[in-house]
Structure formats: structure tokens, C-alpha cells
Scaffold this motif. Structure first.
Motif, PDB file in Angstrom:
ATOM      1  N   LEU A  83       5.915 -14.671 -16.865  1.00 15.64           N
ATOM      2  CA  LEU A  83       6.917 -13.836 -17.530  1.00 15.64           C
ATOM      3  C   LEU A  83       6.588 -12.353 -17.383  1.00 15.64           C
ATOM      4  CD1 LEU A  83       7.474 -15.951 -20.776  1.00 15.64           C
ATOM      5  CD2 LEU A  83       9.089 -15.638 -18.886  1.00 15.64           C
ATOM      6  N   ARG A  84       5.314 -12.009 -17.521  1.00 17.46           N
ATOM      7  CA  ARG A  84       4.904 -10.603 -17.364  1.00 17.46           C
ATOM      8  C   ARG A  84       5.138 -10.117 -15.940  1.00 17.46           C
ATOM      9  NH1 ARG A  84      -0.040 -11.563 -21.096  1.00 17.46           N
ATOM     10  NH2 ARG A  84       0.710 -10.621 -23.015  1.00 17.46           N
ATOM     11  N   SER A  85       4.852 -10.971 -14.939  1.00 13.94           N
ATOM     12  CA  SER A  85       5.062 -10.543 -13.552  1.00 13.94           C
ATOM     13  C   SER A  85       6.552 -10.393 -13.242  1.00 13.94           C
ATOM     14  CB  SER A  85       4.402 -11.515 -12.572  1.00 13.94           C
ATOM     15  OG  SER A  85       5.083 -12.749 -12.557  1.00 13.94           O
ATOM     16  N   GLU A  86       7.394 -11.213 -13.861  1.00 15.38           N
ATOM     17  CA  GLU A  86       8.836 -11.156 -13.624  1.00 15.38           C
ATOM     18  C   GLU A  86       9.497  -9.999 -14.368  1.00 15.38           C
ATOM     19  OE1 GLU A  86      12.512 -12.035 -12.093  1.00 15.38           O
ATOM     20  OE2 GLU A  86      10.622 -12.959 -11.502  1.00 15.38           O
ATOM     21  N   TYR A  87       9.126  -9.795 -15.627  1.00 13.57           N
ATOM     22  CA  TYR A  87       9.821  -8.816 -16.469  1.00 13.57           C
ATOM     23  C   TYR A  87       9.048  -7.531 -16.714  1.00 13.57           C
ATOM     24  CZ  TYR A  87      13.070 -12.591 -17.224  1.00 13.57           C
ATOM     25  OH  TYR A  87      13.985 -13.585 -17.029  1.00 13.57           O
ATOM     26  N   GLY A  88       7.776  -7.502 -16.402  1.00 13.89           N
ATOM     27  CA  GLY A  88       6.982  -6.284 -16.535  1.00 13.89           C
ATOM     28  C   GLY A  88       7.059  -5.690 -17.933  1.00 13.89           C
ATOM     29  N   SER A  89       7.308  -4.376 -17.975  1.00 13.00           N
ATOM     30  CA  SER A  89       7.332  -3.666 -19.260  1.00 13.00           C
ATOM     31  C   SER A  89       8.568  -4.016 -20.095  1.00 13.00           C
ATOM     32  CB  SER A  89       7.279  -2.159 -19.031  1.00 13.00           C
ATOM     33  OG  SER A  89       8.428  -1.738 -18.314  1.00 13.00           O
ATOM     34  N   ARG A  90       9.537  -4.671 -19.469  1.00 14.53           N
ATOM     35  CA  ARG A  90      10.740  -5.057 -20.222  1.00 14.53           C
ATOM     36  C   ARG A  90      10.489  -6.289 -21.097  1.00 14.53           C
ATOM     37  NH1 ARG A  90      14.623  -6.197 -15.531  1.00 14.53           N
ATOM     38  NH2 ARG A  90      12.684  -7.136 -14.894  1.00 14.53           N
ATOM     39  N   LEU A  91       9.363  -6.981 -20.887  1.00 12.16           N
ATOM     40  CA  LEU A  91       9.045  -8.169 -21.667  1.00 12.16           C
ATOM     41  C   LEU A  91       8.662  -7.752 -23.077  1.00 12.16           C
ATOM     42  CD1 LEU A  91       8.531 -11.241 -21.791  1.00 12.16           C
ATOM     43  CD2 LEU A  91       6.166 -10.752 -21.137  1.00 12.16           C
ATOM     44  N   LYS A  92       9.366  -8.296 -24.042  1.00 10.65           N
ATOM     45  CA  LYS A  92       9.065  -8.018 -25.439  1.00 10.65           C
ATOM     46  C   LYS A  92       8.836  -9.351 -26.132  1.00 10.65           C
ATOM     47  CE  LYS A  92      11.625  -3.698 -25.889  1.00 10.65           C
ATOM     48  NZ  LYS A  92      11.184  -3.225 -24.655  1.00 10.65           N
ATOM     49  N   LEU A  93       7.677  -9.477 -26.742  1.00  7.12           N
ATOM     50  CA  LEU A  93       7.328 -10.701 -27.452  1.00  7.12           C
ATOM     51  C   LEU A  93       7.471 -10.454 -28.949  1.00  7.12           C
ATOM     52  CD1 LEU A  93       4.075 -11.668 -25.523  1.00  7.12           C
ATOM     53  CD2 LEU A  93       6.376 -12.554 -25.178  1.00  7.12           C
TER      54      LEU A  93
END
Length: 123
Positions: A22-32
Motif C-alpha cells: 500500500l505504501r509503495s502504491e499510494y506513497g504519501s497519499r496513504l493515510k491510516l
């Protein structure tokens, strides 16, 4: 124009490998976020109990039919060639759902027969 948001919900522990993907796909846009709201079984809610008590067998039949994106004519065919108007009359409570029809509906929708029978007693 806003980019549509992707919403992925995972319950429980997130495996590290999945988190890496998920981090590699969404980078900084990933919000948990952690959702600490208590989950309650829908059948235990006041809303469900009131809705279920108010729903007639015809209402239940219509809800299942619509959830399957089936027309009244299509349901009539699956019931063995029942006319669309008869399906409509059952849904609107103008015609009772027979035990034989309830059994067919239970098979079509894979639910208990009782869902299509009026088992309430008015004492």
C-alpha cells in the motif's frame, strides 16, 4: 476536478507485507486511521427490530428481489411462470404468499422460508 478517493478498510492487524504494498502504491497519499467505534450486530439494533416488525412478507420479497436486481417478471419466471401482476400483488400485500411460493422464494434467495410468511400473532 478532484481525484476520486480510494477507501480500503481492513479489520484487525494489517500484515507488514500488505502495508508495504500500500505504501509503495499510494506513497504519501496513504493515510491510516484507527476506527475505535464499537461494532454492533445489526440484528441487535432498535432500527432493525422496528423495521423487521413493520415489514410484511411482501415487503421482504420486494427487498430481496430488488437486492438481486431482478424485475417482477424475472422473479415470476423463476417462480415457475407466475405472472408479473401476481408478483406485484404479493409484494403489495394484495395477495398472500402461499407456503409453496415461500419455499420457492427461500430457494431462490437462499434464506429461511419464514422470511416470506406472516408468522406474527395478534393477541
Amino acid at each position: 476536478m478532484k481525484t476520486p478517493r480510494t477507501d480500503i478498510r481492513i479489520q484487525g492487524e494489517i500484515p507488514p507485507r500488505l502495508l508495504d504494498v500500500l505504501r509503495s502504491e499510494y506513497g504519501s497519499r496513504l493515510k491510516l486511521s484507527e476506527d475505535d467505534d464499537e461494532c454492533v450486530e445489526v440484528t441487535e439494533t432498535k432500527w432493525y427490530k422496528e423495521t423487521k416488525a413493520a415489514a410484511s412478507p411482501g415487503d421482504v420479497m420486494r427487498i430481496y428481489r430488488e437486492n438481486q436486481q431482478m424485475t417482477q417478471a424475472q422473479l415470476g419466471e423463476r417462480l415457475g411462470g407466475v405472472p408479473r401482476q401476481l408478483v406485484s400483488n404479493m409484494e403489495r400485500g394484495r395477495r398472500a404468499i402461499s407456503l409453496a411460493t415461500a419455499k420457492k422464494l427461500a430457494v431462490i434467495f437462499d434464506v429461511p422460508v419464514a422470511r416470506f410468511l406472516d408468522l406474527r400473532t395478534d393477541n
